[in-house]
Design a protein around this motif. Structure first.
Motif, mmCIF file in Angstrom:
data_model
loop_
_atom_site.group_PDB
_atom_site.id
_atom_site.type_symbol
_atom_site.label_atom_id
_atom_site.label_comp_id
_atom_site.label_asym_id
_atom_site.label_seq_id
_atom_site.Cartn_x
_atom_site.Cartn_y
_atom_site.Cartn_z
ATOM 1 N N ALA A 118 0.831 -1.205 0.000
ATOM 2 C CA ALA A 118 0.000 0.000 0.000
ATOM 3 C C ALA A 118 0.870 1.262 0.000
ATOM 4 C CB ALA A 118 -0.927 -0.004 1.212
ATOM 5 N N LYS A 119 0.243 2.395 -0.318
ATOM 6 C CA LYS A 119 0.995 3.651 -0.377
ATOM 7 C C LYS A 119 1.670 3.957 0.955
ATOM 8 C CE LYS A 119 0.572 8.524 -1.611
ATOM 9 N NZ LYS A 119 -0.303 9.596 -2.134
ATOM 10 N N ASN A 120 0.981 3.711 2.046
ATOM 11 C CA ASN A 120 1.556 3.891 3.378
ATOM 12 C C ASN A 120 1.868 2.545 4.026
ATOM 13 O OD1 ASN A 120 1.380 6.793 3.473
ATOM 14 N ND2 ASN A 120 -0.842 6.555 3.667
ATOM 15 N N GLY A 121 2.196 1.572 3.192
ATOM 16 C CA GLY A 121 2.464 0.231 3.680
ATOM 17 C C GLY A 121 3.885 0.051 4.182
ATOM 18 N N LEU A 122 4.194 -1.162 4.559
ATOM 19 C CA LEU A 122 5.483 -1.474 5.172
ATOM 20 C C LEU A 122 6.651 -1.202 4.223
ATOM 21 C CD1 LEU A 122 7.079 -2.689 7.535
ATOM 22 C CD2 LEU A 122 6.643 -4.957 6.562
ATOM 23 N N MET A 123 6.500 -1.531 2.942
ATOM 24 C CA MET A 123 7.605 -1.348 2.009
ATOM 25 C C MET A 123 7.976 0.126 1.873
ATOM 26 S SD MET A 123 7.834 -2.375 -2.036
ATOM 27 C CE MET A 123 6.686 -1.055 -2.494
ATOM 28 N N VAL A 127 11.262 5.020 3.246
ATOM 29 C CA VAL A 127 11.312 6.377 3.787
ATOM 30 C C VAL A 127 12.209 6.427 5.023
ATOM 31 C CG1 VAL A 127 9.948 8.183 4.898
ATOM 32 C CG2 VAL A 127 9.078 7.051 2.847
ATOM 33 N N ALA A 128 12.080 5.434 5.904
ATOM 34 C CA ALA A 128 12.886 5.407 7.121
ATOM 35 C C ALA A 128 14.373 5.266 6.810
ATOM 36 C CB ALA A 128 12.424 4.261 8.019
ATOM 37 N N LEU A 129 14.699 4.555 5.729
ATOM 38 C CA LEU A 129 16.103 4.381 5.344
ATOM 39 C C LEU A 129 16.633 5.550 4.527
ATOM 40 C CD1 LEU A 129 16.055 0.588 4.334
ATOM 41 C CD2 LEU A 129 16.999 1.598 6.424
ATOM 42 N N GLY A 130 15.768 6.502 4.199
ATOM 43 C CA GLY A 130 16.195 7.663 3.432
ATOM 44 C C GLY A 130 16.320 7.403 1.946
ATOM 45 N N GLN A 174 7.025 10.694 -2.534
ATOM 46 C CA GLN A 174 7.300 9.810 -3.662
ATOM 47 C C GLN A 174 6.644 8.440 -3.517
ATOM 48 O OE1 GLN A 174 11.635 10.047 -3.327
ATOM 49 N NE2 GLN A 174 11.702 11.202 -5.247
ATOM 50 N N ALA A 175 6.063 8.172 -2.374
ATOM 51 C CA ALA A 175 5.457 6.859 -2.130
ATOM 52 C C ALA A 175 4.246 6.664 -3.042
ATOM 53 C CB ALA A 175 5.045 6.733 -0.666
ATOM 54 N N THR A 176 4.173 5.511 -3.671
ATOM 55 C CA THR A 176 3.037 5.150 -4.523
ATOM 56 C C THR A 176 2.545 3.754 -4.159
ATOM 57 O OG1 THR A 176 4.508 4.257 -6.238
ATOM 58 C CG2 THR A 176 3.838 6.564 -6.444
ATOM 59 N N SER A 177 1.296 3.518 -4.420
ATOM 60 C CA SER A 177 0.711 2.211 -4.143
ATOM 61 C C SER A 177 1.002 1.249 -5.285
ATOM 62 C CB SER A 177 -0.811 2.342 -3.951
ATOM 63 O OG SER A 177 -1.404 1.061 -3.847
ATOM 64 N N LEU A 178 1.316 0.022 -4.947
ATOM 65 C CA LEU A 178 1.504 -1.042 -5.939
ATOM 66 C C LEU A 178 0.332 -2.017 -5.942
ATOM 67 C CD1 LEU A 178 5.306 -1.875 -5.535
ATOM 68 C CD2 LEU A 178 4.212 -0.378 -7.195
ATOM 69 N N LEU A 179 -0.797 -1.584 -5.394
ATOM 70 C CA LEU A 179 -1.974 -2.445 -5.343
ATOM 71 C C LEU A 179 -2.734 -2.375 -6.670
ATOM 72 C CD1 LEU A 179 -3.188 -1.761 -1.695
ATOM 73 C CD2 LEU A 179 -1.815 -3.671 -2.557
ATOM 74 N N ASP A 180 -2.081 -2.867 -7.710
ATOM 75 C CA ASP A 180 -2.660 -2.943 -9.041
ATOM 76 C C ASP A 180 -2.089 -4.190 -9.707
ATOM 77 O OD1 ASP A 180 -0.049 -2.132 -9.520
ATOM 78 O OD2 ASP A 180 -0.585 -0.083 -10.032
ATOM 79 N N TRP A 181 -1.936 -4.159 -11.015
ATOM 80 C CA TRP A 181 -1.416 -5.340 -11.710
ATOM 81 C C TRP A 181 -0.023 -5.712 -11.225
ATOM 82 C CZ3 TRP A 181 3.052 -4.843 -14.567
ATOM 83 C CH2 TRP A 181 3.437 -3.549 -14.909
ATOM 84 N N ARG A 182 0.760 -4.703 -10.810
ATOM 85 C CA ARG A 182 2.091 -4.998 -10.300
ATOM 86 C C ARG A 182 2.023 -5.786 -8.997
ATOM 87 N NH1 ARG A 182 3.983 1.139 -10.302
ATOM 88 N NH2 ARG A 182 1.850 1.218 -9.473
ATOM 89 N N GLY A 183 1.067 -5.449 -8.144
ATOM 90 C CA GLY A 183 0.901 -6.174 -6.891
ATOM 91 C C GLY A 183 0.481 -7.620 -7.115
#
Length: 277
Positions: free
Chosen positions: A119-124, A129-132, A138-147
């Motif tokens: 998800a856009k605000n998911g763990l990945m 973001v935490a690792l810089g 820039q966060a985008t959701s991959l809950l589509d065909w890519r997911g």
């Protein structure tokens, strides 16, 4: 001779009855219903409706399953190759301990995990973001065909890798050592020596993965849930929303045809291989 045959048939009768009731009868009924019009005559009207409404979804399903199968094969070859030819003990041990885990996770649980992970605000994204590595904007959701593809590959790689690594482990190590002694890199040994000897096992694993991914409902429904979608979602939608079993059965026959085509290619390849041998 008649008595052992009778008792043998009696022993397998419950299994045969279950196969007939749960598989053969529904298969025959769906085939008959797909080719029957509302008046009870033979017709292709249900396939016309399926093509009119879901032709894009048919192509989308083929794209998702074929892409997932190819990526599954590439990742499985890489992992099995490292397990067989790897010279870094900690990496081999880590892969051997970790790669099997998704094998024991049901598709519906994998889909729910990916909803949280991709998800856009998911763990990945939160981890990046935490690792810089990226900014929050820039966060985008991959809950589509890519997911869907990521979930399928993550779920099926352990199955194919397990088969492939076992086949690679049974290869005569002398051929591998001979290639290494002649100066071939591990990648070249994998591609030119190991893979040709385990190609049949790889093909079996990919065919089984293709058919499995083609039949999954939970992943496209939970991970993407938008248009276009896969045929399994369309079949469920026609039944649950409209009670339209005829069109759903037509979509099912199309799925049978896709799976049957892949099975035919595999059988043809196997027969040709046996003839050449």
């Amino acid at each position: 001779m008649a008595r052992p045959s009778f008792f043998g048939l009696l022993l397998i009768a419950p299994a045969l009855a279950m196969i007939g009731a749960l598989f053969l009868y529904p298969l025959g009924y769906s085939l008959a219903a797909a080719f029957t019009d509302p008046q009870g005559g033979l017709s292709l009207v249900n396939f016309g409706k399926a093509y009119e409404f879901y032709s894009t979804d048919i192509l989308f399903t083929l794209f998702i399953v074929i892409t997932s199968t190819l990526l599954t094969g590439l990742v499985s070859i890489a992992i099995a190759g490292i397990l067989t030819l790897g010279e870094t003990p900690w990496l081999v041990a880590a892969l051997r301990a970790l790669y099997r885990w998704p094998l024991f996770i049901p598709f519906i649980v994998a889909a729910q995990c990916m909803r949280t992970f991709l998800a856009k605000n998911g763990l990945m994204n939160n981890t990046f973001v935490a690792l810089g590595i990226m900014e929050p904007i820039q966060a985008t959701s991959l809950l589509d065909w890519r997911g869907i593809i990521i979930t399928f590959v993550w779920k099926q790689v352990p199955f194919v890798t397990l088969m492939l690594a076992g086949a690679m482990a049974s290869i005569d190590r002398a051929t591998i050592e001979a290639g290494r002694n002649l100066g071939a890199s591990r990648l070249r040994v994998l591609v030119e020596i190991v893979l040709p000897q385990v190609a049949q096992t790889l093909l079996v694993g990919l065919v089984l993965s293709f058919v499995t991914m083609l039949s999954v409902l939970s992943v496209p429904l939970m991970v993407a849930g938008s248009q276009p979608t896969m045929l399994t979602v369309d079949m469920a939608f026609r039944i649950n929303s409209y009670g339209d079993y005829a069109t759903a059965n037509a979509l099912g026959v199309i799925s049978y045809a896709i799976a049957g085509t892949v099975a035919w290619i595999y059988l043809r390849h196997s027969v040709k291989r046996e003839v050449q041998a």
